[in-house]
Design an enzyme around this catalytic site. Structure first.
Site, PDB file in Angstrom:
ATOM      1  N   LEU A   1       0.851  -1.195   0.000  1.00 50.81           N
ATOM      2  CA  LEU A   1       0.000   0.000   0.000  1.00 50.81           C
ATOM      3  C   LEU A   1       0.882   1.239   0.000  1.00 50.81           C
ATOM      4  O   LEU A   1       1.639   1.477   0.950  1.00 50.81           O
ATOM      5  CB  LEU A   1      -0.902   0.001   1.235  1.00 50.81           C
ATOM      6  CG  LEU A   1      -1.716  -1.283   1.445  1.00 50.81           C
ATOM      7  CD1 LEU A   1      -2.634  -1.129   2.642  1.00 50.81           C
ATOM      8  CD2 LEU A   1      -2.509  -1.642   0.195  1.00 50.81           C
ATOM      9  N   ALA A   2       0.796   1.987  -1.083  1.00 45.99           N
ATOM     10  CA  ALA A   2       1.718   3.126  -1.227  1.00 45.99           C
ATOM     11  C   ALA A   2       1.000   4.371  -1.727  1.00 45.99           C
ATOM     12  O   ALA A   2       1.612   5.278  -2.257  1.00 45.99           O
ATOM     13  CB  ALA A   2       2.843   2.740  -2.187  1.00 45.99           C
TER      14      ALA A   2
ATOM     15  N   ARG B   1       0.584  14.085   6.949  1.00 47.32           N
ATOM     16  CA  ARG B   1       1.420  14.347   8.119  1.00 47.32           C
ATOM     17  C   ARG B   1       2.878  14.615   7.731  1.00 47.32           C
ATOM     18  O   ARG B   1       3.647  15.155   8.498  1.00 47.32           O
ATOM     19  CB  ARG B   1       1.340  13.147   9.089  1.00 47.32           C
ATOM     20  CG  ARG B   1      -0.010  13.043   9.769  1.00 47.32           C
ATOM     21  CD  ARG B   1      -0.183  11.697  10.469  1.00 47.32           C
ATOM     22  NE  ARG B   1      -0.571  10.630   9.550  1.00 47.32           N
ATOM     23  CZ  ARG B   1      -0.779   9.367   9.900  1.00 47.32           C
ATOM     24  NH1 ARG B   1      -0.617   9.014  11.162  1.00 47.32           N
ATOM     25  NH2 ARG B   1      -1.120   8.461   9.010  1.00 47.32           N
TER      26      ARG B   1
ATOM     27  N   GLN C   1      -5.007   4.160  -6.880  1.00 48.72           N
ATOM     28  CA  GLN C   1      -6.154   4.454  -6.023  1.00 48.72           C
ATOM     29  C   GLN C   1      -6.434   5.956  -6.199  1.00 48.72           C
ATOM     30  O   GLN C   1      -5.651   6.789  -5.746  1.00 48.72           O
ATOM     31  CB  GLN C   1      -5.802   4.133  -4.566  1.00 48.72           C
ATOM     32  CG  GLN C   1      -6.954   4.269  -3.607  1.00 48.72           C
ATOM     33  CD  GLN C   1      -6.487   4.214  -2.140  1.00 48.72           C
ATOM     34  OE1 GLN C   1      -5.314   4.395  -1.828  1.00 48.72           O
ATOM     35  NE2 GLN C   1      -7.430   3.973  -1.250  1.00 48.72           N
TER      36      GLN C   1
ATOM     37  N   GLY D   1      -2.484   1.271  15.454  1.00 51.47           N
ATOM     38  CA  GLY D   1      -3.682   0.524  15.803  1.00 51.47           C
ATOM     39  C   GLY D   1      -3.350  -0.410  16.962  1.00 51.47           C
ATOM     40  O   GLY D   1      -2.204  -0.843  17.117  1.00 51.47           O
TER      41      GLY D   1
ATOM     42  N   LYS E   1      36.111  15.758  -9.306  1.00 50.30           N
ATOM     43  CA  LYS E   1      34.826  15.436  -9.955  1.00 50.30           C
ATOM     44  C   LYS E   1      35.086  14.787 -11.314  1.00 50.30           C
ATOM     45  O   LYS E   1      35.890  15.302 -12.097  1.00 50.30           O
ATOM     46  CB  LYS E   1      34.028  16.726 -10.141  1.00 50.30           C
ATOM     47  CG  LYS E   1      32.666  16.519 -10.741  1.00 50.30           C
ATOM     48  CD  LYS E   1      32.383  17.534 -11.815  1.00 50.30           C
ATOM     49  CE  LYS E   1      32.285  16.956 -13.168  1.00 50.30           C
ATOM     50  NZ  LYS E   1      32.104  17.888 -14.248  1.00 50.30           N
TER      51      LYS E   1
ATOM     52  N   TYR F   1      41.078  21.895  -7.279  1.00 54.57           N
ATOM     53  CA  TYR F   1      39.880  21.370  -7.949  1.00 54.57           C
ATOM     54  C   TYR F   1      40.334  20.589  -9.166  1.00 54.57           C
ATOM     55  O   TYR F   1      40.993  21.143 -10.062  1.00 54.57           O
ATOM     56  CB  TYR F   1      38.932  22.505  -8.369  1.00 54.57           C
ATOM     57  CG  TYR F   1      37.800  21.960  -9.213  1.00 54.57           C
ATOM     58  CD1 TYR F   1      36.933  21.000  -8.692  1.00 54.57           C
ATOM     59  CD2 TYR F   1      37.627  22.347 -10.540  1.00 54.57           C
ATOM     60  CE1 TYR F   1      35.931  20.452  -9.466  1.00 54.57           C
ATOM     61  CE2 TYR F   1      36.612  21.807 -11.314  1.00 54.57           C
ATOM     62  CZ  TYR F   1      35.768  20.853 -10.774  1.00 54.57           C
ATOM     63  OH  TYR F   1      34.779  20.301 -11.529  1.00 54.57           O
TER      64      TYR F   1
ATOM     65  N   ALA G   1      55.293  26.773 -10.984  1.00 54.40           N
ATOM     66  CA  ALA G   1      54.241  27.253 -10.081  1.00 54.40           C
ATOM     67  C   ALA G   1      53.647  28.566 -10.604  1.00 54.40           C
ATOM     68  O   ALA G   1      54.345  29.373 -11.222  1.00 54.40           O
ATOM     69  CB  ALA G   1      54.819  27.456  -8.693  1.00 54.40           C
TER      70      ALA G   1
ATOM     71  N   ARG H   1      54.775  32.377 -16.040  1.00 57.57           N
ATOM     72  CA  ARG H   1      54.928  33.499 -15.118  1.00 57.57           C
ATOM     73  C   ARG H   1      55.551  34.710 -15.805  1.00 57.57           C
ATOM     74  O   ARG H   1      56.423  34.543 -16.654  1.00 57.57           O
ATOM     75  CB  ARG H   1      55.912  33.063 -14.038  1.00 57.57           C
ATOM     76  CG  ARG H   1      55.295  32.780 -12.735  1.00 57.57           C
ATOM     77  CD  ARG H   1      56.392  32.325 -11.825  1.00 57.57           C
ATOM     78  NE  ARG H   1      56.444  30.875 -11.739  1.00 57.57           N
ATOM     79  CZ  ARG H   1      57.551  30.205 -11.470  1.00 57.57           C
ATOM     80  NH1 ARG H   1      58.713  30.798 -11.339  1.00 57.57           N
ATOM     81  NH2 ARG H   1      57.504  28.904 -11.371  1.00 57.57           N
TER      82      ARG H   1
HETATM   83  C1  UD1 Z   1      -1.858   1.933   9.704  1.00 52.72           C
HETATM   84  C2  UD1 Z   1      -2.836   0.970  10.400  1.00 52.72           C
HETATM   85  C3  UD1 Z   1      -2.468   0.888  11.887  1.00 52.72           C
HETATM   86  C4  UD1 Z   1      -1.020   0.437  12.039  1.00 52.72           C
HETATM   87  C5  UD1 Z   1      -0.071   1.335  11.217  1.00 52.72           C
HETATM   88  C6  UD1 Z   1       1.303   0.714  11.175  1.00 52.72           C
HETATM   89  C7  UD1 Z   1      -4.989   1.113   9.220  1.00 52.72           C
HETATM   90  C8  UD1 Z   1      -6.356   1.663   9.260  1.00 52.72           C
HETATM   91  N1  UD1 Z   1      -4.194   1.437  10.254  1.00 52.72           N
HETATM   92  O1  UD1 Z   1      -2.051   3.212  10.267  1.00 52.72           O
HETATM   93  O2  UD1 Z   1      -3.310  -0.050  12.540  1.00 52.72           O
HETATM   94  O3  UD1 Z   1      -0.667   0.454  13.401  1.00 52.72           O
HETATM   95  O4  UD1 Z   1      -0.520   1.465   9.856  1.00 52.72           O
HETATM   96  O5  UD1 Z   1       2.242   1.586  10.625  1.00 52.72           O
HETATM   97  O6  UD1 Z   1      -4.657   0.381   8.327  1.00 52.72           O
HETATM   98  N2  UD1 Z   1      -2.483   3.993   2.125  1.00 52.72           N
HETATM   99  C9  UD1 Z   1      -3.015   3.825   0.868  1.00 52.72           C
HETATM  100  N3  UD1 Z   1      -4.267   4.309   0.622  1.00 52.72           N
HETATM  101  C10 UD1 Z   1      -5.011   4.949   1.567  1.00 52.72           C
HETATM  102  C11 UD1 Z   1      -4.448   5.090   2.862  1.00 52.72           C
HETATM  103  C12 UD1 Z   1      -3.176   4.608   3.099  1.00 52.72           C
HETATM  104  O7  UD1 Z   1      -2.386   3.241  -0.016  1.00 52.72           O
HETATM  105  O8  UD1 Z   1      -6.125   5.363   1.250  1.00 52.72           O
HETATM  106  C13 UD1 Z   1      -1.106   3.484   2.381  1.00 52.72           C
HETATM  107  C14 UD1 Z   1      -0.125   4.563   2.818  1.00 52.72           C
HETATM  108  O9  UD1 Z   1       0.683   5.009   1.741  1.00 52.72           O
HETATM  109  C15 UD1 Z   1       0.750   3.842   3.825  1.00 52.72           C
HETATM  110  C16 UD1 Z   1      -0.119   2.690   4.307  1.00 52.72           C
HETATM  111  O10 UD1 Z   1      -1.209   2.565   3.429  1.00 52.72           O
HETATM  112  O11 UD1 Z   1       1.923   3.321   3.242  1.00 52.72           O
HETATM  113  C17 UD1 Z   1      -0.646   2.911   5.736  1.00 52.72           C
HETATM  114  O12 UD1 Z   1      -1.389   4.130   5.761  1.00 52.72           O
HETATM  115  P1  UD1 Z   1      -1.189   5.209   6.894  1.00 52.72           P
HETATM  116  O13 UD1 Z   1      -2.080   6.345   6.593  1.00 52.72           O
HETATM  117  O14 UD1 Z   1       0.222   5.475   7.119  1.00 52.72           O
HETATM  118  O15 UD1 Z   1      -1.788   4.396   8.125  1.00 52.72           O
HETATM  119  P2  UD1 Z   1      -1.424   4.568   9.652  1.00 52.72           P
HETATM  120  O16 UD1 Z   1      -2.190   5.682  10.219  1.00 52.72           O
HETATM  121  O17 UD1 Z   1       0.027   4.595   9.821  1.00 52.72           O
HETATM  122 MG    MG Z   2       1.546   4.804   8.519  1.00 57.56          MG
END
Ligand code: UD1
Ligand code: MG
Length: 433
Positions: free
Chosen positions: A7-8, A14, A66, A130, A324, A339, A396, A413
């Site tokens: 998930l990225a 933040r 997404q 969590g 370099k 240099y 020099a 020189r």
């Molecule tokens: C999440 C977990 C939390 C856990 C923590 C660990 C959930 C609801 N919570 O919280 O229980 O303790 O990770 O680090 O899963 N992302 C998406 N799509 C979205 C939202 C997030 O791809 O819509 C990806 C973000 O890029 C990230 C990952 O999911 O890499 C986690 O999301 P993030 O918002 O960081 O969740 P946490 O609040 O850290």
């Molecule tokens: Mg996170």
């Protein structure tokens, strides 16, 4: 057959950054690439990245976009159609958890439960993970997000690492049941745990230390993770026979290679793509990137090496010297205040203090060739393109604009004027003594 989903996507709110969170580098490598590297040894059948529309790199993997970040559960829902129908199980990881070890993922892969998660033992309440609730038998029965948790629940000591293995059939059954009735208004992937528990599925929790599973959500956590990685790499270097003097002040990149019995002084930074052979000395306060240093060479203190530089064996680069895009031949020396850019320096050449290669005319860069065994006198400017022949000597203070044949002397020189007693008379005329 195993699939991996990373998930990225998400908003990186933040992080307060224009760059997507998962592309922020650690040791010079995007955090997402660290996660991908950790999964590589699993030999999974497929790896799917869920990304936001603004993140288009990592072409080698199946990428699903997404469009709107509606939560981690929604992110996995987005990936579900891209899953290979033959995948029996899925490992789900977060792209913001880059400190994970590949052998931990191997243990996760070997687990037999319907759903396995990783719990971090936490002995502090100032986190935002969590919280993993356990039933009477100790099996996880629910994850409550920190935001949604009561004060009592926040005292629970297992944080959710955000890394899971789940049977594909179970994932497909439960994903449509997620809702967004929570404080964040998001579809939480973590709600799968309570759903699976209610249906009597077998859920297991692997346990580990927070250090390995730290999530990175802001720049403070980014800095903490960098510190953990640097410590790991320093330890590996020292165990492999490299001396690091005051290791906590030496910064490495993910791809830094240093050979045995090399010695690195305090406050040295290695940028990307540096290879150092055995028995090399790097004294304090050097910055080195995109450079190869061969056996027995010495560098610093206060040297800057970059741009595909090669120091051949026994070469010596001293204080306040920048090199370099140059090759410095065997046992050649440039010990002070120079240099050297876009140059070939032959074996045993001696570059005097303050020598500058003038490689740039404001439009194009040109090369300087300095023959082996030549001697370039102090404070000389070599205006490129120019060649100094083997064994030649440059006086020099010269500004060299024409090539110098082998074994010749070149000096540009102006003649020195000496007037005897001139200074004394000058002082007397002006009333001095
Ligand atoms: C999440 C977990 C939390 C856990 C923590 C660990 C959930 C609801 N919570 O919280 O229980 O303790 O990770 O680090 O899963 N992302 C998406 N799509 C979205 C939202 C997030 O791809 O819509 C990806 C973000 O890029 C990230 C990952 O999911 O890499 C986690 O999301 P993030 O918002 O960081 O969740 P946490 O609040 O850290
Ligand atoms: Mg996170």
């Amino acid at each position: 057959m195993l699939s991996i989903v990373i998930l990225a996507a998400g908003q990186s709110k933040r992080m307060n950054s224009k760059l997507p969170k998962v592309l922020h580098p650690l040791g010079g490598l995007p955090m997402l690439a660290h996660v991908i590297q950790a999964t590589e040894k699993l030999n999974a059948h497929q790896t799917i990245l869920v990304t936001s529309p603004s993140l288009s790199s990592f072409d080698a993997y199946t990428t699903v976009v997404q469009d709107e970040p509606k939560g981690t559960g929604h992110a996995v829902q987005t990936a579900i159609n891209a899953l290979d129908p033959k995948a029996e199980e899925v490992i789900i990881l977060c792209g913001d958890t880059p400190l994970i070890h590949s052998n931990t993922l191997q243990t996760l892969k070997d687990s037999k439960a319907d759903l396995t998660l990783i719990g971090m033992k936490l002995d502090r309440a100032d986190h935002a993970y969590g919280l993993v609730m356990q039933d009477k038998k100790g099996a996880p029965c629910q994850i409550v997000e920190f935001k949604d948790a009561t004060t009592e629940q926040r005292k629970i000591s297992f944080g959710n690492a955000g890394i899971y293995k789940i049977k594909t059939s179970l994932l497909k059954e439960l994903l449509p049941k997620l809702d967004n009735q929570n404080v964040a208004g998001e579809y939480y992937l973590t709600d799968l745990v309570a759903l699976a528990h209610q249906q009597g599925y077998k859920i297991e929790m692997l346990q580990g230390a927070e250090e390995e599973f730290q999530g990175i959500n802001n720049r403070v956590e980014l800095a903490k993770a960098e510190a953990v990685l640097q410590d790991r790499w320093r330890l590996q270097m020292m165990q492999a026979g490299v001396t690091l003097v005051q290791p906590e002040t030496i910064f490495l990149s993910h791809d830094t290679k240093i050979g045995k019995d090399s010695r690195i002084g305090p406050f040295v930074t290695f940028g990307p793509n540096v290879k150092v052979a055995e028995d090399v000395t790097v004294l304090s306060f050097c910055h080195i990137e995109n450079t190869m240093i061969e056996e027995g060479a010495s560098v610093g203190p206060f040297a800057h090496l970059r741009g595909n530089t090669v120091l051949e064996s026994g070469a010596s680069i001293g204080n306040f010297v920048e090199v370099k895009g140059s090759r410095i031949g065997r046992k050649a020396k440039a010990k002070h205040l120079s240099y050297i850019g876009d140059a070939e320096v032959g074996d045993k050449a001696n570059i005097g203090a303050g020598v500058i290669t003038c490689n740039y005319d404001g439009f194009i860069k040109s090369r300087t060739v300095i023959g082996s065994n030549s001697m370039i006198g102090a404070n000389t400017s070599l205006v490129a393109p120019v060649t100094i022949g083997e064994g030649a000597i440059v006086g020099a203070g010269s500004t060299i604009t024409k090539s110098v044949p082998a074994d010749a002397l070149a000096v540009t020189r102006s003649q020195q004027l000496t007037k005897l007693n001139w200074a004394r008379k000058f002082r007397e005329k002006n009333g001095g003594n």
